[in-house]
Design a protein around this motif. Structure first.
Motif, short mmCIF file in Angstrom:
data_model
loop_
_atom_site.label_atom_id
_atom_site.label_comp_id
_atom_site.label_asym_id
_atom_site.label_seq_id
_atom_site.Cartn_x
_atom_site.Cartn_y
_atom_site.Cartn_z
N ILE A 75 37.85 43.91 32.89
CA ILE A 75 39.03 44.11 33.72
C ILE A 75 39.18 45.61 33.97
CG2 ILE A 75 41.53 43.71 33.94
CD1 ILE A 75 39.93 41.08 33.68
N PHE A 76 38.91 46.00 35.21
CA PHE A 76 38.99 47.42 35.57
C PHE A 76 40.39 47.79 36.06
CE2 PHE A 76 34.50 46.23 36.38
CZ PHE A 76 33.92 47.01 35.40
N ASP A 77 41.09 46.84 36.65
CA ASP A 77 42.43 47.09 37.19
C ASP A 77 43.28 45.87 36.90
OD1 ASP A 77 44.72 47.65 38.61
OD2 ASP A 77 43.69 48.03 40.52
N GLU A 78 44.16 45.98 35.89
CA GLU A 78 44.97 44.84 35.49
C GLU A 78 45.99 44.43 36.54
OE1 GLU A 78 46.22 44.07 31.61
OE2 GLU A 78 44.77 45.41 30.69
N SER A 79 46.27 45.29 37.50
CA SER A 79 47.24 44.94 38.53
C SER A 79 46.64 43.98 39.57
CB SER A 79 47.76 46.20 39.22
OG SER A 79 46.72 46.82 39.97
N LYS A 80 45.31 43.90 39.60
CA LYS A 80 44.66 42.98 40.53
C LYS A 80 44.70 41.57 39.97
CE LYS A 80 41.34 45.83 43.01
NZ LYS A 80 39.93 46.02 43.33
N SER A 81 45.15 40.64 40.78
CA SER A 81 45.16 39.25 40.34
C SER A 81 43.90 38.55 40.84
CB SER A 81 46.41 38.54 40.87
OG SER A 81 46.38 38.52 42.28
N GLY A 82 43.70 37.35 40.39
CA GLY A 82 42.56 36.56 40.87
C GLY A 82 41.25 36.86 40.19
N GLN A 83 41.28 37.55 39.04
CA GLN A 83 40.04 37.81 38.31
C GLN A 83 39.41 36.46 37.93
OE1 GLN A 83 38.87 40.88 37.61
NE2 GLN A 83 40.62 42.19 37.94
N ARG A 84 38.12 36.31 38.14
CA ARG A 84 37.45 35.05 37.88
C ARG A 84 36.39 35.21 36.79
NH1 ARG A 84 39.51 31.76 41.14
NH2 ARG A 84 38.10 30.03 40.79
N LEU A 101 37.36 39.41 26.97
CA LEU A 101 37.92 40.32 27.97
C LEU A 101 37.68 41.74 27.50
CD1 LEU A 101 41.26 38.51 28.84
CD2 LEU A 101 39.07 38.41 30.05
N MET A 102 37.12 42.56 28.41
CA MET A 102 36.78 43.94 28.07
C MET A 102 37.51 44.90 29.00
SD MET A 102 32.70 43.58 27.23
CE MET A 102 32.28 42.81 28.78
N ASP A 103 37.75 46.11 28.50
CA ASP A 103 38.40 47.13 29.30
C ASP A 103 37.36 47.92 30.11
OD1 ASP A 103 37.24 49.00 27.52
OD2 ASP A 103 39.09 49.27 26.39
N GLU A 104 37.80 48.95 30.79
CA GLU A 104 36.91 49.73 31.66
C GLU A 104 35.81 50.47 30.90
OE1 GLU A 104 40.33 52.20 30.38
OE2 GLU A 104 40.25 50.29 31.43
N ASP A 105 35.95 50.58 29.59
CA ASP A 105 34.90 51.17 28.76
C ASP A 105 34.02 50.11 28.11
OD1 ASP A 105 35.63 53.87 29.22
OD2 ASP A 105 37.30 53.65 27.81
N VAL A 138 40.59 33.91 35.25
CA VAL A 138 40.90 34.36 33.89
C VAL A 138 42.27 33.83 33.49
CG1 VAL A 138 41.41 36.40 32.48
CG2 VAL A 138 39.42 36.40 33.98
N ALA A 139 43.23 33.89 34.40
CA ALA A 139 44.59 33.42 34.10
C ALA A 139 44.58 31.94 33.72
CB ALA A 139 45.50 33.66 35.30
N ARG A 140 43.84 31.12 34.44
CA ARG A 140 43.76 29.68 34.14
C ARG A 140 43.10 29.47 32.78
NH1 ARG A 140 46.64 25.77 34.89
NH2 ARG A 140 46.85 26.48 37.03
N PHE A 141 42.06 30.21 32.49
CA PHE A 141 41.39 30.07 31.20
C PHE A 141 42.35 30.40 30.06
CE2 PHE A 141 38.71 30.90 27.59
CZ PHE A 141 37.69 29.98 27.72
N LYS A 142 43.16 31.44 30.24
CA LYS A 142 44.14 31.81 29.22
C LYS A 142 45.16 30.69 29.00
CE LYS A 142 44.38 36.84 29.56
NZ LYS A 142 45.27 37.95 29.94
#
Length: 165
Positions: A75-84, A101-105, A138-142
């Protein structure tokens, strides 16, 4: 290869992947899956799937050899929705899916787990063609799964119980 060598290689891969993305403006293909698989196996104390049988990446020896498919999302930008997440291998043998789930690093910050039955139930009830193919957000998986590990708290005891003796 010893654990130390693998740890060092993965650490270098994290740095390379993060720098590549910052420099080139796009992720280095395939690297997040390799890092996530390594992290999930190490953090959740799984064993890698060394059999020719595909469809799962690891086995949980503490939970009757449960077959675990490992997925990742950086996840590079948490404000973006629709991550798959990547498409699930519905036609293969596996018992649960772990999502790292991993951060930008490329450092893991949360791991979720969903059982096969829960995922198949969602797919069966869904009218989405994407879901029927094993694709989901990602949201659905959570929503379907349970939080198994966080960077701040470690393993969630009530969910991931292979730590008890």
């Amino acid at each position: 290869m010893s654990v130390y060598e693998a740890d060092k290689l993965i650490s270098q891969a994290r740095v390379l992947a993060a720098e590549y993305r910052r420099t080139m403006g796009k992720p280095l293909p395939g690297i997040s899956n390799e890092i996530a698989e390594f992290d999930a196996i190490k953090i959740l104390q799984l064993e890698p799937n060394n059999t020719p049988e595909g469809g799962f990446n690891a086995i949980d020896p503490e939970r009757d050899g449960k077959r675990v498919q490992i997925k990742s999302r950086t996840i590079f930008d948490e404000s973006k929705s629709g991550q798959r997440i990547g498409q699930l291998k519905l036609d293969k043998s596996w018992d649960s899916v772990v999502l790292v789930l991993m951060d930008e690093d490329y450092e893991p910050y949360e791991i979720y787990e969903a059982e096969r039955e829960e995922i198949l139930e969602y797919i069966e009830e869904s009218s989405s063609n994407r879901a029927k193919r094993g694709a989901m957000s990602v949201a659905r998986f959570k929503i379907i799964g349970r939080l198994a590990w966080t960077r701040e708290s470690g393993l969630e005891e009530e969910v991931w119980d292979n730590q008890s003796d």
